[in-house]
Design a protein around this motif. Structure first.
Motif, PDB file in Angstrom:
ATOM      1  N   ILE A 100     -80.794  19.994 -88.608  1.00 55.17           N
ATOM      2  CA  ILE A 100     -81.959  20.437 -88.870  1.00 55.17           C
ATOM      3  C   ILE A 100     -82.562  21.343 -87.587  1.00 55.17           C
ATOM      4  O   ILE A 100     -83.223  22.396 -87.994  1.00 55.17           O
ATOM      5  CB  ILE A 100     -83.158  19.272 -89.056  1.00 55.17           C
ATOM      6  N   THR A 101     -82.287  20.582 -86.496  1.00 53.96           N
ATOM      7  CA  THR A 101     -83.095  21.259 -85.371  1.00 53.96           C
ATOM      8  C   THR A 101     -82.227  22.695 -84.970  1.00 53.96           C
ATOM      9  O   THR A 101     -82.830  23.875 -84.855  1.00 53.96           O
ATOM     10  CB  THR A 101     -82.709  20.601 -84.033  1.00 53.96           C
ATOM     11  N   ARG A 102     -81.063  22.865 -85.321  1.00 53.56           N
ATOM     12  CA  ARG A 102     -80.065  23.950 -85.261  1.00 53.56           C
ATOM     13  C   ARG A 102     -80.671  25.120 -86.169  1.00 53.56           C
ATOM     14  O   ARG A 102     -81.014  26.187 -85.846  1.00 53.56           O
ATOM     15  CB  ARG A 102     -78.847  23.653 -85.446  1.00 53.56           C
ATOM     16  N   ALA A 103     -81.022  24.814 -87.406  1.00 52.68           N
ATOM     17  CA  ALA A 103     -81.500  25.639 -88.290  1.00 52.68           C
ATOM     18  C   ALA A 103     -82.843  26.052 -88.162  1.00 52.68           C
ATOM     19  O   ALA A 103     -83.149  27.214 -88.260  1.00 52.68           O
ATOM     20  CB  ALA A 103     -81.377  24.807 -89.807  1.00 52.68           C
ATOM     21  N   ILE A 104     -83.725  25.173 -87.608  1.00 54.47           N
ATOM     22  CA  ILE A 104     -85.270  25.652 -87.311  1.00 54.47           C
ATOM     23  C   ILE A 104     -84.976  26.760 -86.044  1.00 54.47           C
ATOM     24  O   ILE A 104     -85.770  27.625 -86.170  1.00 54.47           O
ATOM     25  CB  ILE A 104     -86.106  24.545 -86.660  1.00 54.47           C
ATOM     26  N   VAL A 105     -84.151  26.465 -85.020  1.00 50.76           N
ATOM     27  CA  VAL A 105     -84.218  27.407 -83.874  1.00 50.76           C
ATOM     28  C   VAL A 105     -83.550  28.592 -84.375  1.00 50.76           C
ATOM     29  O   VAL A 105     -84.085  29.810 -84.026  1.00 50.76           O
ATOM     30  CB  VAL A 105     -83.177  26.739 -82.775  1.00 50.76           C
TER      31      VAL A 105
END
Length: 689
Positions: free
Chosen positions: A631-636
């Motif tokens: 999730i975090t990687r996708a958001i960044v």
């Protein structure tokens, strides 16, 4: 000797006659039949024509009354003399002062021994008073007739109950023609249930004003007011009744009475009427040992409807919601509006709390249906607080207070839901009340201050900015973080004043740092300020920011405003315009706590944003949690692709730093960088670096 006595006797008799004639109210004169010379006149007759008793003797009839009058009455004189009959006539006698005067004249022939007329006796009576009285009567009747025809109110005359005359408005009121009404008994027009009252008024012959009802020809009952008087008309004693249609008045009184007990917009019971009926139902429930439930309903974010579409459309929403509430309840349930978007419902005939839940679920479902306003569908949701009688209170005020408290807890749980009152809520409400008063005092006493947490560049570790975090140095409880008081401040609009104080303090600090040379490698260091939803949704918020900058002498480039995802999504229609106004002043706009699930990815392309801050709940699970990594990687990567600066909050370990930096995250904030510090400590920390 006898002749002398006879003459004396006659003289005495003549004197007595003259004395008698002078004192009679009539005017008396005697004229010679042949010469028409006055032989005798009493004092009244002579003075009537402006003469004395002595002067009038020997004058002819024409000389006394004037040639015009003599010519006018000559036919009557000739008839008296030729037919030897008495004649009576009336004529108007002009008075010296010009006032009208009427006389009644009797001409009586005096016959001699041979049966021939020797004289004419004139007997005159002044009938002015009678004629004036008759004129007044005629004029009065004429005025009455004109009034009867001209007035818009009905007038009816009756004699001993039988109708003698009716004016057109009265005929129109009851639907009968004049011939249909005259001759009928007045009671035939009275409503059956009013007959006894009207009969008693007629029997007593009283003159009064009272309300009753008549029947129209088509059977319609018409409420009226009777004004009854007794008078004489054409010499007859009659009863006159003014018939006044009071339907409009009664309708107005009913409307006023309705408005006194009902809300003018929705037609629901107003606060006073609801409380009265609620008290009565509570007394009945107490006698019968029954359960009642009071529901306090508040529409979520209704202010946005008024602000965006105007009060007319807002009123339409309130009207629609009130209709849905009434439609979802039973006739025995009370529904009221306390003002604004606050509704109250009192449920009766309940067996258990399960019955209450059924009603609550029904209300949530019907109110949540989109409402048509300004050509578009608007979704409004209710937050409902429930207090149960007698468990949660035995007084009306107490129940309402507890239901209100539960409603606020429902809002805090996420809105569009309901909450039953619990004893712990009352304790919380009391604490909040005390805290509210302390917050207001804290602002005036200067008990608030800002702490600053540093933000650094991911690649170099150099200082890039700071986030201003509010703290309250409570005189008894010590240093308090926002979590312990912000909820109360937002509920009671203290957040507006508190939020503006934070912005002013941050702007003033940014200017001071600029003057002290505290900057970062790319220029002036920005201070990030968290906005409350109440601030952001306030009309003219961008103008408020402009005023704060002008008052403090700060530049917009020195401040960053942080908004939560919920604040943006709640006002997605107007947020872009507000954000554009803020950015036009040089301010940086960032989305705080991103990833908590409120903002869709599509909204990021619609909103004028500069920065996105990843919520620390995701960062805390790195690097071990595979799901958090994805999730975090996708958001960044998504934010970087949209040209947004990405800041990660809550960075505590070097492993988190390395992982986030590798994905493209540009800024870090957290314990690994530095904890929140008072201004002086932060300034020392910066200088030490």
């Amino acid at each position: 000797m006898n002749a002398a006595l006879d003459i004396a006797a006659r003289a005495t008799e003549a004197l007595r006659f003259k004395l008698l004639a002078d004192y009679l109210p009539a005017w008396i004169a005697l004229y010679d039949a042949r010469t028409q010379v006055c032989l005798f006149a009493n004092r009244g007759y002579a003075e009537a024509f402006g003469l004395s008793e002595a002067d009038i003797l020997g004058k002819t009839f024409a000389e006394v009354i004037g040639p015009e009058a003599a010519a006018l009455i000559q036919p009557s004189v000739e008839r008296v003399l030729s037919e030897r009959v008495a004649v009576c006539y009336e004529r108007e006698l002009p008075a010296a002062d010009g006032t009208p005067r009427w006389i009644e004249v009797h001409l009586i022939p005096q016959l001699g021994a041979d049966g021939e007329p020797v004289a004419s006796c004139v007997l005159i009576n002044d009938i002015t008073k009678h004629r004036l009285a008759e004129r007044q009567v005629r004029e009065s009747e004429a005025r009455l007739d004109k009034f009867m025809q001209a007035t818009v109110e009905g007038i009816l005359f009756h004699k001993e109950g039988i109708t003698t005359d009716v004016n057109p408005p009265c005929c129109e009121l009851v639907g009968y023609t004049l011939p249909e009404m005259v001759g009928r008994h007045v009671l035939s027009f009275i409503a059956p249930d009013e007959l006894a009252k009207v009969k008693e008024v007629m029997r007593a012959g009283r003159e009064l004003r009272y309300e009753t009802a008549v029947m129209h020809k088509d059977g319609t009952r018409i409420p009226v007011e009777f004004i009854v008087r007794t008078l004489e008309r054409d010499g007859e004693k009659l009863r006159m009744t003014i018939v006044r249609d009071i339907r409009d008045r009664l309708a107005s009184e009913a409307r006023i009475q309705h408005l006194a007990h009902h809300d003018g917009l929705t037609g629901l019971l107003n606060r006073a009427a609801f409380m009265d009926r609620m008290a009565a139902l509570m007394r009945r429930a107490e006698r019968k040992g029954e359960m009642l439930a009071l529901l306090f309903i508040d529409l979520d974010n209704f202010k946005r409807v008024n602000d965006s579409l105007g009060h007319l459309e807002g009123d339409q929403v309130l009207t629609t919601v009130s209709e849905r509430l009434v439609g979802a309840l039973r006739g025995s349930d009370l529904v009221g509006r306390f003002g604004g978007d606050e509704f109250v419902v009192l449920l009766s005939d309940l067996e258990s709390r399960a019955d209450i839940v059924v009603v609550l679920e029904a209300l949530l479902s019907v109110v949540e249906v989109p409402v048509k306003a300004d050509g578009r569908a608007l979704s409004v949701t209710p937050s409902i607080g429930v207090a149960v009688y007698p468990d949660d209170g035995k007084q009306a005020d107490e129940l309402i207070q507890h239901a209100d408290t539960a409603m606020y807890r429902a809002k805090a749980r996420g809105r569009a839901t309901y909450q039953f009152f619990e004893a712990a809520l009352a304790e919380t409400a009391l604490r909040d009340l005390v805290l509210e008063a302390e917050l207001a005092q804290a602002l005036t006493r200067g008990e608030f201050e800002l702490f600053f947490q540093p933000q650094v560049e991911a690649t170099t570790g150099q200082l890039s900015g700071a986030e201003a975090l509010l703290r309250w140095r409570h005189p008894q409880r010590g240093l308090l973080a926002p979590d312990s008081f912000i909820f109360v401040a937002e509920r009671h609009r203290l957040m507006l004043a508190l939020g503006e104080w934070v912005m002013r303090e941050a702007a003033a600090t940014a200017r001071r740092w600029r003057e002290q040379g505290i900057t970062h490698s790319h220029g002036p260091m920005r201070i990030a300020v968290n906005l409350s939803r109440m601030q952001f949704h306030l009309d003219g918020f961008a103008e408020t920011v402009r005023r704060v900058l002008a008052d403090t002498g700060a530049m917009g480039q020195w401040l960053e405003l942080e908004l939560t995802e919920r604040m943006l999504i709640e006002d997605i229609a107007h947020a872009p315009a507000t954000l554009a106004q803020l950015r036009a002043q040089g301010l940086t706009v960032s989305v705080d706590d991103f990833g908590t699930g409120y903002t869709s990815l599509a909204h990021l392309t619609e909103l004028p944003l500069d920065k996105l801050k990843i919520d620390q709940s995701f960062v805390a699970r790195l690097p071990d949690d595979v799901g958090a990594q994805a999730i975090t990687r996708a958001i960044v990567q998504m934010a970087v692709g949209l040209g947004l600066t990405v800041t990660a909050e809550g960075v505590r370990t070097a492993a988190q730093w390395q992982l986030l930096a590798g994905w493209g995250c540009q800024q870090f904030q957290g314990e690994l960088v530095g904890a929140p510090m008072p201004a002086a400590e932060f300034e020392a920390w910066v200088k030490a670096r």
